[in-house]
Write a protein that holds these residues in place. Sequence first.
Motif, PDB file in Angstrom:
ATOM      1  N   GLU A  14       0.835  -1.203   0.000  1.00 17.16           N
ATOM      2  CA  GLU A  14       0.000   0.000   0.000  1.00 17.16           C
ATOM      3  C   GLU A  14       0.870   1.254   0.000  1.00 17.16           C
ATOM      4  O   GLU A  14       2.103   1.185   0.007  1.00 17.16           O
ATOM      5  CB  GLU A  14      -0.957  -0.025   1.186  1.00 17.16           C
ATOM      6  CG  GLU A  14      -1.977  -1.151   1.104  1.00 17.16           C
ATOM      7  CD  GLU A  14      -2.978  -1.132   2.231  1.00 17.16           C
ATOM      8  OE1 GLU A  14      -4.019  -1.791   2.101  1.00 17.16           O
ATOM      9  OE2 GLU A  14      -2.717  -0.468   3.259  1.00 17.16           O
ATOM     10  N   SER A  15       0.197   2.402  -0.021  1.00 12.55           N
ATOM     11  CA  SER A  15       0.898   3.682  -0.107  1.00 12.55           C
ATOM     12  C   SER A  15       0.510   4.591   1.054  1.00 12.55           C
ATOM     13  O   SER A  15      -0.558   4.428   1.657  1.00 12.55           O
ATOM     14  CB  SER A  15       0.540   4.389  -1.418  1.00 12.55           C
ATOM     15  OG  SER A  15       0.924   3.618  -2.526  1.00 12.55           O
ATOM     16  N   ARG A  17       1.096   8.979   2.206  1.00  9.62           N
ATOM     17  CA  ARG A  17       1.636  10.293   1.880  1.00  9.62           C
ATOM     18  C   ARG A  17       1.847  11.058   3.184  1.00  9.62           C
ATOM     19  O   ARG A  17       0.893  11.341   3.910  1.00  9.62           O
ATOM     20  CB  ARG A  17       0.692  11.067   0.966  1.00  9.62           C
ATOM     21  CG  ARG A  17       1.232  12.410   0.513  1.00  9.62           C
ATOM     22  CD  ARG A  17       0.265  13.069  -0.458  1.00  9.62           C
ATOM     23  NE  ARG A  17       0.709  14.368  -0.915  1.00  9.62           N
ATOM     24  CZ  ARG A  17       1.543  14.544  -1.928  1.00  9.62           C
ATOM     25  NH1 ARG A  17       2.007  13.510  -2.595  1.00  9.62           N
ATOM     26  NH2 ARG A  17       1.902  15.763  -2.295  1.00  9.62           N
ATOM     27  N   ARG A  65      10.521   4.110  -5.199  1.00 13.29           N
ATOM     28  CA  ARG A  65       9.211   3.857  -4.579  1.00 13.29           C
ATOM     29  C   ARG A  65       8.643   5.105  -3.917  1.00 13.29           C
ATOM     30  O   ARG A  65       7.500   5.086  -3.433  1.00 13.29           O
ATOM     31  CB  ARG A  65       9.322   2.771  -3.508  1.00 13.29           C
ATOM     32  CG  ARG A  65       9.821   1.439  -3.973  1.00 13.29           C
ATOM     33  CD  ARG A  65       9.697   0.397  -2.862  1.00 13.29           C
ATOM     34  NE  ARG A  65      10.609   0.665  -1.757  1.00 13.29           N
ATOM     35  CZ  ARG A  65      10.217   0.833  -0.495  1.00 13.29           C
ATOM     36  NH1 ARG A  65       8.931   0.799  -0.171  1.00 13.29           N
ATOM     37  NH2 ARG A  65      11.109   1.031   0.467  1.00 13.29           N
ATOM     38  N   SER A  66       9.441   6.151  -3.882  1.00 15.10           N
ATOM     39  CA  SER A  66       9.024   7.333  -3.131  1.00 15.10           C
ATOM     40  C   SER A  66       9.247   8.593  -3.953  1.00 15.10           C
ATOM     41  O   SER A  66      10.068   8.612  -4.872  1.00 15.10           O
ATOM     42  CB  SER A  66       9.812   7.427  -1.819  1.00 15.10           C
ATOM     43  OG  SER A  66       9.565   6.300  -1.010  1.00 15.10           O
ATOM     44  N   GLN A  80       5.623  11.022  -0.708  1.00 12.54           N
ATOM     45  CA  GLN A  80       4.727   9.971  -1.184  1.00 12.54           C
ATOM     46  C   GLN A  80       5.498   8.659  -1.186  1.00 12.54           C
ATOM     47  O   GLN A  80       6.550   8.570  -1.822  1.00 12.54           O
ATOM     48  CB  GLN A  80       4.227  10.295  -2.591  1.00 12.54           C
ATOM     49  CG  GLN A  80       3.373   9.207  -3.211  1.00 12.54           C
ATOM     50  CD  GLN A  80       2.014   9.087  -2.564  1.00 12.54           C
ATOM     51  OE1 GLN A  80       1.403  10.085  -2.201  1.00 12.54           O
ATOM     52  NE2 GLN A  80       1.532   7.864  -2.416  1.00 12.54           N
ATOM     53  N   MET A  81       5.009   7.689  -0.471  1.00 16.91           N
ATOM     54  CA  MET A  81       5.677   6.393  -0.400  1.00 16.91           C
ATOM     55  C   MET A  81       4.750   5.318  -0.951  1.00 16.91           C
ATOM     56  O   MET A  81       3.613   5.173  -0.487  1.00 16.91           O
ATOM     57  CB  MET A  81       6.067   6.070   1.035  1.00 16.91           C
ATOM     58  CG  MET A  81       7.034   7.064   1.634  1.00 16.91           C
ATOM     59  SD  MET A  81       7.677   6.513   3.218  1.00 16.91           S
ATOM     60  CE  MET A  81       6.175   6.491   4.179  1.00 16.91           C
ATOM     61  N   ASN A  82       5.242   4.575  -1.927  1.00 20.25           N
ATOM     62  CA  ASN A  82       4.464   3.537  -2.583  1.00 20.25           C
ATOM     63  C   ASN A  82       5.094   2.166  -2.357  1.00 20.25           C
ATOM     64  O   ASN A  82       6.259   2.060  -1.980  1.00 20.25           O
ATOM     65  CB  ASN A  82       4.382   3.832  -4.081  1.00 20.25           C
ATOM     66  CG  ASN A  82       3.787   5.184  -4.363  1.00 20.25           C
ATOM     67  OD1 ASN A  82       2.807   5.594  -3.739  1.00 20.25           O
ATOM     68  ND2 ASN A  82       4.396   5.921  -5.295  1.00 20.25           N
ATOM     69  N   VAL A  83       4.305   1.154  -2.619  1.00 20.95           N
ATOM     70  CA  VAL A  83       4.770  -0.236  -2.466  1.00 20.95           C
ATOM     71  C   VAL A  83       5.502  -0.394  -1.142  1.00 20.95           C
ATOM     72  O   VAL A  83       6.656  -0.836  -1.086  1.00 20.95           O
ATOM     73  CB  VAL A  83       5.672  -0.664  -3.650  1.00 20.95           C
ATOM     74  CG1 VAL A  83       5.821  -2.181  -3.675  1.00 20.95           C
ATOM     75  CG2 VAL A  83       5.135  -0.155  -4.977  1.00 20.95           C
ATOM     76  N   LEU A  84       4.822  -0.030  -0.079  1.00 25.97           N
ATOM     77  CA  LEU A  84       5.453  -0.076   1.235  1.00 25.97           C
ATOM     78  C   LEU A  84       5.768  -1.502   1.654  1.00 25.97           C
ATOM     79  O   LEU A  84       5.050  -2.458   1.299  1.00 25.97           O
ATOM     80  CB  LEU A  84       4.544   0.594   2.258  1.00 25.97           C
ATOM     81  CG  LEU A  84       4.561   2.123   2.197  1.00 25.97           C
ATOM     82  CD1 LEU A  84       3.344   2.712   2.895  1.00 25.97           C
ATOM     83  CD2 LEU A  84       5.838   2.668   2.787  1.00 25.97           C
TER      84      LEU A  84
END
Length: 123
Positions: A14-15, A17, A65-66, A80-84
């Motif tokens: 998940e992501s 912000r 990823r960010s 913004q952080m993705n694919v945590l």
Amino acid sequence: QLQASGGGSVKAGESLRLSCVVSGNTFSNFAMGWFRQAPGKEREFVAAISRNGRVTKYGESVEGRSAISRDNAKNTVALQMNVLKPEDTAAYYCAAVFRSSILSAVRDGYRYWGPGTQVTVSS
């Protein structure tokens, strides 16, 4: 004064912000950074952004990823952080340094720090 928000508990993949609001009217004079610290570990560089937002720098663990960004009109820097991943679990801190032309990746490169916001990623 720096105040970070946006942390929370999410599942892997998940992501999130994160946002950091800086008080005062000289925000555009500050280079900004994000760091994180997990229990029992050193504070780790995550990302940094130049005063005008044109230059960014990322730590190896989050690169790709960010995305760090800033809005100088709103005195805000965001991450913004993705694919945590579970290993992203940490307290995240925003930091500032006045009129620096260098994007530092070390803790001592920043003078001002806000309280952390907790990010917890479960598998």
